[in-house]
Write a protein that holds these residues in place. Structure first.
Motif, PDB file in Angstrom:
ATOM      1  N   ASP A 173       0.798  -1.222   0.000  1.00 24.87           N
ATOM      2  CA  ASP A 173       0.000   0.000   0.000  1.00 24.87           C
ATOM      3  C   ASP A 173       0.837   1.282   0.000  1.00 24.87           C
ATOM      4  OD1 ASP A 173       0.964  -0.201   2.539  1.00 24.87           O
ATOM      5  OD2 ASP A 173      -0.972  -0.673   3.458  1.00 24.87           O
ATOM      6  N   ARG A 174       2.156   1.130  -0.271  1.00 25.46           N
ATOM      7  CA  ARG A 174       3.011   2.328  -0.354  1.00 25.46           C
ATOM      8  C   ARG A 174       3.489   2.516  -1.780  1.00 25.46           C
ATOM      9  NH1 ARG A 174       5.061   4.317   4.754  1.00 25.46           N
ATOM     10  NH2 ARG A 174       4.050   3.061   6.343  1.00 25.46           N
ATOM     11  N   ALA A 206      -6.414   4.130  -5.208  1.00 26.81           N
ATOM     12  CA  ALA A 206      -6.948   2.870  -4.675  1.00 26.81           C
ATOM     13  C   ALA A 206      -8.431   2.825  -5.004  1.00 26.81           C
ATOM     14  CB  ALA A 206      -6.725   2.815  -3.175  1.00 26.81           C
ATOM     15  N   VAL A 207      -8.853   1.824  -5.787  1.00 27.95           N
ATOM     16  CA  VAL A 207     -10.251   1.698  -6.202  1.00 27.95           C
ATOM     17  C   VAL A 207     -10.909   0.613  -5.350  1.00 27.95           C
ATOM     18  CG1 VAL A 207     -11.786   1.244  -8.148  1.00 27.95           C
ATOM     19  CG2 VAL A 207      -9.577   2.343  -8.544  1.00 27.95           C
ATOM     20  N   GLU A 208     -11.998   0.983  -4.680  1.00 21.63           N
ATOM     21  CA  GLU A 208     -12.749   0.021  -3.855  1.00 21.63           C
ATOM     22  C   GLU A 208     -13.688  -0.758  -4.772  1.00 21.63           C
ATOM     23  OE1 GLU A 208     -13.318  -1.770  -0.382  1.00 21.63           O
ATOM     24  OE2 GLU A 208     -12.453   0.221  -0.169  1.00 21.63           O
ATOM     25  N   VAL A 209     -13.479  -2.058  -4.879  1.00 21.31           N
ATOM     26  CA  VAL A 209     -14.295  -2.894  -5.779  1.00 21.31           C
ATOM     27  C   VAL A 209     -15.081  -3.890  -4.938  1.00 21.31           C
ATOM     28  CG1 VAL A 209     -14.273  -4.472  -7.735  1.00 21.31           C
ATOM     29  CG2 VAL A 209     -12.541  -2.688  -7.590  1.00 21.31           C
ATOM     30  N   PRO A 210     -16.420  -3.793  -4.862  1.00 21.11           N
ATOM     31  CA  PRO A 210     -17.189  -4.798  -4.114  1.00 21.11           C
ATOM     32  C   PRO A 210     -16.972  -6.179  -4.744  1.00 21.11           C
ATOM     33  CG  PRO A 210     -18.565  -2.942  -4.768  1.00 21.11           C
ATOM     34  CD  PRO A 210     -17.284  -2.800  -5.491  1.00 21.11           C
ATOM     35  N   GLN A 211     -16.851  -7.185  -3.885  1.00 16.53           N
ATOM     36  CA  GLN A 211     -16.539  -8.533  -4.377  1.00 16.53           C
ATOM     37  C   GLN A 211     -17.802  -9.362  -4.630  1.00 16.53           C
ATOM     38  OE1 GLN A 211     -13.213  -9.232  -4.966  1.00 16.53           O
ATOM     39  NE2 GLN A 211     -13.050  -7.052  -4.471  1.00 16.53           N
ATOM     40  N   SER A 221       2.616   0.691  10.901  1.00 19.45           N
ATOM     41  CA  SER A 221       2.226   0.516   9.494  1.00 19.45           C
ATOM     42  C   SER A 221       1.781   1.837   8.853  1.00 19.45           C
ATOM     43  CB  SER A 221       1.101  -0.504   9.382  1.00 19.45           C
ATOM     44  OG  SER A 221      -0.031  -0.033  10.090  1.00 19.45           O
ATOM     45  N   SER A 222       1.374   2.814   9.684  1.00 16.22           N
ATOM     46  CA  SER A 222       0.930   4.092   9.116  1.00 16.22           C
ATOM     47  C   SER A 222       2.014   5.176   9.201  1.00 16.22           C
ATOM     48  CB  SER A 222      -0.338   4.578   9.842  1.00 16.22           C
ATOM     49  OG  SER A 222      -0.050   4.780  11.211  1.00 16.22           O
ATOM     50  N   ASP A 223       3.202   4.798   9.715  1.00 18.66           N
ATOM     51  CA  ASP A 223       4.286   5.786   9.830  1.00 18.66           C
ATOM     52  C   ASP A 223       4.727   6.214   8.430  1.00 18.66           C
ATOM     53  OD1 ASP A 223       6.305   7.384  10.768  1.00 18.66           O
ATOM     54  OD2 ASP A 223       7.744   5.746  10.974  1.00 18.66           O
ATOM     55  N   MET A 224       4.906   7.548   8.247  1.00 25.49           N
ATOM     56  CA  MET A 224       5.300   8.061   6.932  1.00 25.49           C
ATOM     57  C   MET A 224       6.596   8.866   7.005  1.00 25.49           C
ATOM     58  SD  MET A 224       3.144   7.065   4.641  1.00 25.49           S
ATOM     59  CE  MET A 224       3.236   8.171   3.271  1.00 25.49           C
ATOM     60  N   TYR A 225       7.313   8.792   8.117  1.00 23.25           N
ATOM     61  CA  TYR A 225       8.537   9.585   8.256  1.00 23.25           C
ATOM     62  C   TYR A 225       9.762   8.742   7.916  1.00 23.25           C
ATOM     63  CZ  TYR A 225       5.564  13.060  10.373  1.00 23.25           C
ATOM     64  OH  TYR A 225       4.572  13.977  10.572  1.00 23.25           O
ATOM     65  N   VAL A 255      10.939  13.235  -4.316  1.00 20.95           N
ATOM     66  CA  VAL A 255      10.245  11.940  -4.267  1.00 20.95           C
ATOM     67  C   VAL A 255       9.059  12.094  -3.318  1.00 20.95           C
ATOM     68  CG1 VAL A 255      10.398   9.511  -3.586  1.00 20.95           C
ATOM     69  CG2 VAL A 255      12.315  10.593  -4.777  1.00 20.95           C
ATOM     70  N   ILE A 256       7.882  11.662  -3.772  1.00 19.66           N
ATOM     71  CA  ILE A 256       6.687  11.689  -2.914  1.00 19.66           C
ATOM     72  C   ILE A 256       6.302  10.246  -2.611  1.00 19.66           C
ATOM     73  CG2 ILE A 256       4.229  12.252  -2.806  1.00 19.66           C
ATOM     74  CD1 ILE A 256       4.846  14.751  -4.447  1.00 19.66           C
ATOM     75  N   VAL A 257       6.134   9.948  -1.320  1.00 21.59           N
ATOM     76  CA  VAL A 257       5.678   8.614  -0.907  1.00 21.59           C
ATOM     77  C   VAL A 257       4.214   8.758  -0.498  1.00 21.59           C
ATOM     78  CG1 VAL A 257       6.055   6.637   0.591  1.00 21.59           C
ATOM     79  CG2 VAL A 257       8.006   8.039  -0.108  1.00 21.59           C
ATOM     80  N   GLN A 258       3.353   7.946  -1.109  1.00 26.33           N
ATOM     81  CA  GLN A 258       1.907   8.028  -0.867  1.00 26.33           C
ATOM     82  C   GLN A 258       1.427   6.726  -0.238  1.00 26.33           C
ATOM     83  OE1 GLN A 258      -0.266   8.586  -4.502  1.00 26.33           O
ATOM     84  NE2 GLN A 258      -2.269   8.365  -3.543  1.00 26.33           N
ATOM     85  N   HIS A 259       0.680   6.860   0.866  1.00 28.58           N
ATOM     86  CA  HIS A 259       0.047   5.686   1.486  1.00 28.58           C
ATOM     87  C   HIS A 259      -1.318   5.529   0.820  1.00 28.58           C
ATOM     88  CE1 HIS A 259      -1.505   2.851   4.369  1.00 28.58           C
ATOM     89  NE2 HIS A 259      -0.333   2.826   4.999  1.00 28.58           N
ATOM     90  N   LEU A 260      -1.518   4.460   0.075  1.00 28.72           N
ATOM     91  CA  LEU A 260      -2.715   4.336  -0.756  1.00 28.72           C
ATOM     92  C   LEU A 260      -3.989   4.130   0.035  1.00 28.72           C
ATOM     93  CD1 LEU A 260      -1.150   2.128  -3.568  1.00 28.72           C
ATOM     94  CD2 LEU A 260      -1.651   4.554  -3.683  1.00 28.72           C
ATOM     95  N   ILE A 261      -3.880   3.660   1.260  1.00 29.95           N
ATOM     96  CA  ILE A 261      -5.092   3.437   2.083  1.00 29.95           C
ATOM     97  C   ILE A 261      -5.470   4.732   2.808  1.00 29.95           C
ATOM     98  CG2 ILE A 261      -6.176   2.016   3.872  1.00 29.95           C
ATOM     99  CD1 ILE A 261      -5.326   0.418   1.371  1.00 29.95           C
ATOM    100  N   THR A 262      -4.512   5.319   3.520  1.00 28.91           N
ATOM    101  CA  THR A 262      -4.820   6.519   4.329  1.00 28.91           C
ATOM    102  C   THR A 262      -4.754   7.799   3.509  1.00 28.91           C
ATOM    103  OG1 THR A 262      -2.510   6.829   4.982  1.00 28.91           O
ATOM    104  CG2 THR A 262      -3.860   5.402   6.387  1.00 28.91           C
ATOM    105  N   GLU A 263      -4.218   7.702   2.271  1.00 34.20           N
ATOM    106  CA  GLU A 263      -4.050   8.862   1.390  1.00 34.20           C
ATOM    107  C   GLU A 263      -3.045   9.883   1.934  1.00 34.20           C
ATOM    108  OE1 GLU A 263      -5.181   9.483  -1.690  1.00 34.20           O
ATOM    109  OE2 GLU A 263      -6.130   7.531  -1.727  1.00 34.20           O
TER     110      GLU A 263
END
Length: 1166
Positions: A302-303, A553-558, A360-364, A313-321
């Protein structure tokens, strides 16, 4: 970044400058003494432009795209239109070096060797300013407020729009480092203006508007000839003696080369809002390049890390945005990310970062290691303790200290590489080759393991979560899925550009291609939905998709794959899919299908997931679905869920069973049941029954709604009369339906019951029952506005404007009353109904007087308006007669009256004539009547005045004949027509420059409002301290005077005869009258001296000789004394206009009202 040559051309002479049209469609080239215009799309020469006699050094396009300018060694500047036509030429004393258009005002700055000029389309002239040195380059700031000039002596001069110097920047190189190119950064995002300066000291520098340098000088190692920014200011282009164009960041970091040339580069510019660059050289070469910026990025779960502005360089967390930017000062060539590691390759080094914590949510990120060494590689991969470099067929494993630990040499080119996890220091890599071979490599093992070999080249790879399956996308866009152990091809799907396995579900994968996202579960058919871009990851119900430069991140119902499993009765697998993310309805469907398929474990799991653990409740549901309703009801009651039993019975419309089940239970439940039964009755179209049930359940609102919708007035009356007055909402609803069903009487009764007087007032207003509304507003004055304002609007809508105005006035809405009157007045003038206009202006003036009485703050303004409107009312009243005389074939007025009227009007129109009043008509009437009555001098004056005005065609002949005829008449006026001043007995000229006042004593004349003769009245004023009431009381006393007026016979005797003579003193005031003494004034004074009387004089006056205008407050009363008491004068008690009594009586008989204010004679004086 790489540059692709789009087109190239060769001019005969050196290309010194070029400019793009702002829309990017055309390119203007300065080559020799001509301008060449190219089509940017394909390099076609549209047209050469000839106008200069010597080499063209510079060219610039205005931001609005309407004009461009060129400057030449022939000392001239030519302005050209976008249609390639020269429209203007101006000159300097020396050759033109550079030109630049102001981005906002489109003012043109043209710079020569000794001065610079400022030209704008609005000004005819060019303002020029001398300079101490040759100007080589110039540039305007974004806001167009300042112009920067680069000088040959190494100085940068910043000037304002008027050409005055505000800032002077002296470069350290001085005259030995001429400034050769400057440009302001066009970025709108930066708060500060940044000026880039390139000099022949081979330096690039940046300055603020204040002259302060930003950072240090940057060495270029060549002589720069041109510097320009991209449209958004993110990159700089530099070219010069190094025979190439270089791309720099906005901070001056060199990023690379754009096309090497065979001679010096004199000019380079970026096409507006694009990645195309045009280059002009010493040898006449014109090159047009497209810059292709490749995406440099890396992804792990998710990174997502990607390059921004070439150096960051930009690091993006795909879940938390969340996003974090890592700033760099060098070109970023490669990026790799894995777990808590991030590797960034720059031209001379590789930086390895790590996360501060294991969260897991650390971005530093912080720098862990630096490998200061230049590496050439196609692909970069980072692991926990190693970096992997891929160069064509070779893979190298380096430790973080830069030591090569292992190397693998492949049979073919490496096309794809991916870390698939493993213990730290022993991670596994998945490698795909061009020859179709797929290998697994462990970083601590020198031997590669071949997983399988296929016939087509590999484009993309991914391994399933359990390492049992392998998905491959080949060069034919086919997605192939293999069993790793048996090497068997399980299935293949077409139209794929990338593939990813679901990290939480072994049998699910997704692939993208052709604008679609494809989800495949097991061997079931593919489920498709639209999606642009490449799939790069699949985690649970989230799919990570890269489109151009952005990752989302695209939310796709299963749901789709879950139903595919359900169809094949694969309940456990369906349950696993549902756990990834499906809707509540899908969960229920899964439970039901599992029940039907006797897969109780899955059904129970579904219920547990919803927090239900009661087995009896579960069994009750099963009974209910089996149709055993009474058994189900017993079990529901046993498990303490009677409400579910009631719900079941009511859903099945088994209301009798429900009532039996309830027995004498909770009244609330009984009500609820009746309500449900009523709902059911409503749904099966039994509204009458539904209403009765709703009423018995106490649901009055629903009963009222049904009755109202069906128009059952009787039912509504019954409900409204039964309801208590405290139940306001149902009663208001009843009233609403009564109104809707056109029964205002019942609505009124309901409002009275509730006590809602405001609603009652609104009802009367809506139904136009004005009498009832007025009666209510009399009892309750707070509703006055609610009645009179709509009443006035209703009157206005029905064209009863005068009544509407009075209603607004009565409601206290003075502004609306005035607005209606102003509109009426304007319409009357526009339609030439001048008598109506006079009446409306009089009403307006009285309205203003009312406002002045009520509103102290507006008093002064309103009194000014009062006098102005009174004056206009009189003018339009008078002009009505003139208009009728000139427009109608016959006139009812005597010539003397028309003569007086036109004279009065002419004397009143000293300034601008009001709307609709024609000076031509006035002078025409005056000329005709003057000639007819013998006032030849005045007639001549009128005809002379008419010659200077625009005369309508219908009067032209008559006026020309009159002008000729009047010359044969004597040059004087008839004595009979000359007006007399009754104060000083002076004969006044017929044409009076002072207006309607006496030329001698300045006493204003008082005119009859019908014949406009001067009345024998003199206005007098009260001494200070005498109130209006006291003055009237003193006049009413009428003290006797010693000499009374008598008519007596006198006997005369002589020798020859005896005679009787009648001495008649009527019409002459006795000499000892105290008032006549007050009439005297100082001769020759230009100031008006009013007649001021004291108490004694007031007491001596007779009541019948005095006329009083009794104005309401805040105006003072006006007093007039008649000097010929036997000649009777009448004053209207409403508008205070004066008339000869005979005239007034005749007019009243004709109109039954005052001709000025239209006050009816039967009205009492208000």
């Amino acid at each position: 970044m790489r540059a692709a040559l789009t087109w190239r051309d060769k001019a005969e002479q050196c290309v010194y400058d070029l400019a793009f049209k702002p829309d990017g469609t055309q390119l203007i080239i300065a080559a020799g003494n001509r301008l060449l215009v190219y089509d940017t799309s394909d390099g076609t020469l549209i047209q050469p432009l000839k106008g200069h006699k010597d080499t063209v050094y510079c060219v610039a396009y205005a931001k609005d795209g309407k004009r461009f300018a060129s400057g030449s060694a022939d000392k001239s500047v030519i302005i050209w239109t976008s249609k390639l036509e020269g429209i203007l030429k101006y000159t300097h004393n020396d050759s033109i070096q550079c030109v630049s258009y102001n981005p906002l005002t489109h003012q043109l700055a043209s710079c020569s060797s000794s001065d610079f000029g400022l030209w704008s389309p609005e000004q005819k002239s060019v303002s020029k300013h001398k300079t101490s040195s040759k100007i080589t380059c110039c540039s305007w700031t974004n806001d167009g407020q300042y112009l920067a000039l680069g000088m040959f002596n190494g100085i940068v001069s910043i000037r304002n729009k008027n050409g005055d110097e505000k800032v002077k920047i002296e470069r350290p190189g001085g005259a030995s480092s001429p400034i050769w190119s400057i440009s302001w950064n066009p970025s709108r995002g930066d708060r500060n203006d940044v000026l880039a300066v390139a000099d022949w000291g081979q330096k690039l520098s940046f300055y603020q508007l204040s002259g302060k340098q930003i950072g240090k000088d940057r060495m270029l190692n060549f002589d720069p000839c041109c510097l320009s920014y991209f449209t958004k200011g993110e990159y700089i282009l530099l070219g010069g003696s190094d025979k190439q164009v270089s791309l720099f960041t906005k901070d001056g970091v060199r990023l690379g080369t754009i096309g090497e040339q065979s001679s010096w580069v004199w000019t380079c510019k970026a096409k507006p809002d694009s990645n195309y660059v045009a280059v002009g050289c010493q040898d006449g070469t014109i090159s047009f390049y497209q810059l292709i910026f490749s995406t440099v990025h890396g992804l792990y779960k998710d990174r997502y890390a990607y390059r921004d502005s070439m150096t960051d360089v930009i690091v993006q967390h795909l879940i938390t945005e969340q996003k974090v930017r890592i700033k760099g000062r060098e070109l970023v060539k490669k990026i790799a990310i894995y777990k808590n590691r991030l590797a960034i390759q720059m031209p001379e080094k590789i930086l390895i970062y790590e996360l501060y914590s294991d969260d897991s949510s650390d971005m530093y990120y912080r720098v862990k290691e630096k490998i200061v060494k230049k590496f050439e590689c196609n692909l970069l991969v980072v692991c926990s303790e190693h970096i992997i470099l891929c160069q064509e067929k070779r893979l190298q494993c380096l430790s973080f200290s830069g030591i090569k630990e292992r190397e693998w040499l492949m049979e073919s080119l490496i096309r794809y590489i991916k870390v698939i996890g493993g213990p730290p220091g022993r991670e596994g890599l998945l490698v795909g080759l061009k020859n179709g071979q797929i290998l697994k490599i462990f970083v601590d093992n020198a031997f590669a393991i071949v997983l399988l070999k296929q016939s087509t080249a590999v484009r993309c790879l991914d391994m399933s979560a359990s390492r049992n399956k392998l998905a491959v996308v080949d060069e034919n866009d086919t997605c192939l899925v293999y069993d790793i152990h048996t090497k068997e091809l399980l299935f293949q799907e077409p139209n794929a550009n990338s593939v990813a396995w679901n990290t939480q579900c072994e049998d699910m994968l997704c692939f993208s291609g052709g604008g679609y996202l494809n989800i495949k579960a097991s061997n079931f058919p593919v489920h498709q939905q639209k999606l642009q871009g490449f799939v790069v990851g699949y985690n649970g119900s989230k799919i990570f998709c890269l489109h151009v430069f952005s990752m989302s991140a695209v939310e796709v119902p299963q749901s789709a794959p879950m139903y595919q499993y359900l169809e094949r009765k694969m309940f456990k697998e369906a349950y696993q899919i549902a756990c990834l993310g499906v809707t509540d309805t899908d969960w229920k469907e899964l439970a039901m299908e599992a029940l039907e398929g006797l897969e109780f474990e899955t059904a129970k799991k579904e219920r547990k997931k919803r927090g239900e653990n009661n087995n009896e409740l579960f069994l009750a549901d099963v009974y209910a679905y089996q149709g055993k309703f009474h058994e189900a009801a017993k079990l529901y009651k046993k498990s303490g869920h009677e409400n579910l039993a009631l719900e079941m019975y009511s859903d099945l419309c088994m209301f009798d069973y429900a009532k039996d089940f309830l027995g004498s239970g909770d009244p609330k439940d009984t009500k609820m049941l009746i309500k449900k039964q009523a709902d059911w009755a409503k749904n099966i179209n039994e509204p009458k029954a539904a209403v009765e049930m709703y009423l018995s359940a106490g649901e009055h609102m629903k009963a009222i709604e049904i009755s109202g919708d069906h128009g059952w007035v009787d039912m509504l009356i019954e409900i409204a009369r039964k309801l208590d007055k405290a139940e306001r909402e149902p009663l208001s609803k009843c009233a609403f339906y009564f109104k809707k069903l056109d029964n205002p009487g019942y609505a009124a009764e309901t409002y009275m019951k509730v006590g809602d007087l405001k609603a009652l007032v609104h009802l009367h207003v809506e139904t136009h029952h004005w009498e009832e509304a007025f009666a209510l507003s009399e009892k309750h004055p707070e509703f006055k506005d609610d009645v009179y304002v709509p009443y006035a609007q209703w009157l206005a809508e029905n064209d009863r404007f005068e009544e509407a105005q009075k209603a607004f006035h009565k409601a206290g809405r003075q502004s609306e009353a005035v607005r209606v009157l102003e509109q009426l007045t304007h319409n009357a003038v526009a339609e030439s109904r001048f008598n109506d206009a006079a009446y409306y202006y009089w009403m307006l003036s009285m309205q203003c007087l009312d406002i002045a009485q009520e509103n102290e703050q507006q008093k002064t303004e309103m009194l000014q308006k009062f006098h102005h409107y009174q004056h206009l009312a009189e003018l339009y009243h008078v002009y009505h007669s003139i208009h009728r005389y000139t427009e109608e074939p016959f006139s009812s007025h005597l010539p003397e009256t028309l003569f007086n009227i036109s004279r009065f009007l002419l004397h009143s129109l000293t300034k601008e004539a009001p709307l609709g009043i024609s000076k031509v008509n006035t002078l025409f009437a005056l000329a005709k009547q003057s000639k007819a009555l013998g006032a030849y001098k005045l007639a001549r004056h009128a005809y002379d005045k008419l010659q200077g005005l625009q005369i309508p065609a219908r009067f032209q002949k008559s006026i020309e004949l009159g002008s000729l005829a009047i010359r044969s008449k004597p040059f004087h006026d008839s004595e009979e027509l000359v007006p007399l001043c009754y104060r000083c007995s002076t004969n006044n000229p017929l044409l009076n420059n002072l207006g309607n006042i006496c030329v001698n004593c300045r006493q204003p004349f008082v005119f009859s409002a019908s014949s406009y003769e001067v009345l024998h009245l003199v206005e007098f004023y009260l001494e200070d301290g005498i109130t209006d009431e006291e003055a009237v009381a003193l006049i009413d006393l009428e003290a006797p005077r010693s000499n009374k007026r008598e008519n007596k016979w006198q006997e005369m005797m002589s020798d020859q005869a005896q005679s009787l003579r009648l001495e008649d003193s009527t019409g002459i005031i006795d000499d000892d009258d105290p008032f006549t003494a007050k009439l005297s004034f100082e001769q020759g004074g230009s100031e008006f001296v009013p007649v001021v009387v004291n108490r004694a004089v007031l007491q001596s006056m007779s009541r019948r000789d005095v006329l009083i205008k009794r104005w309401p407050k805040p105006l003072r009363w006006q007093y007039y004394r008649s000097l010929l008491p036997d000649a009777s004068i009448t004053m209207c008690p409403s508008c205070f206009q004066m008339f000869h009594t005979e005239d007034y009586e005749l007019l009243v008989l004709q109109h039954n009202c005052c001709p000025f204010c239209r006050r009816r004679i039967d009205e009492s004086n208000q």
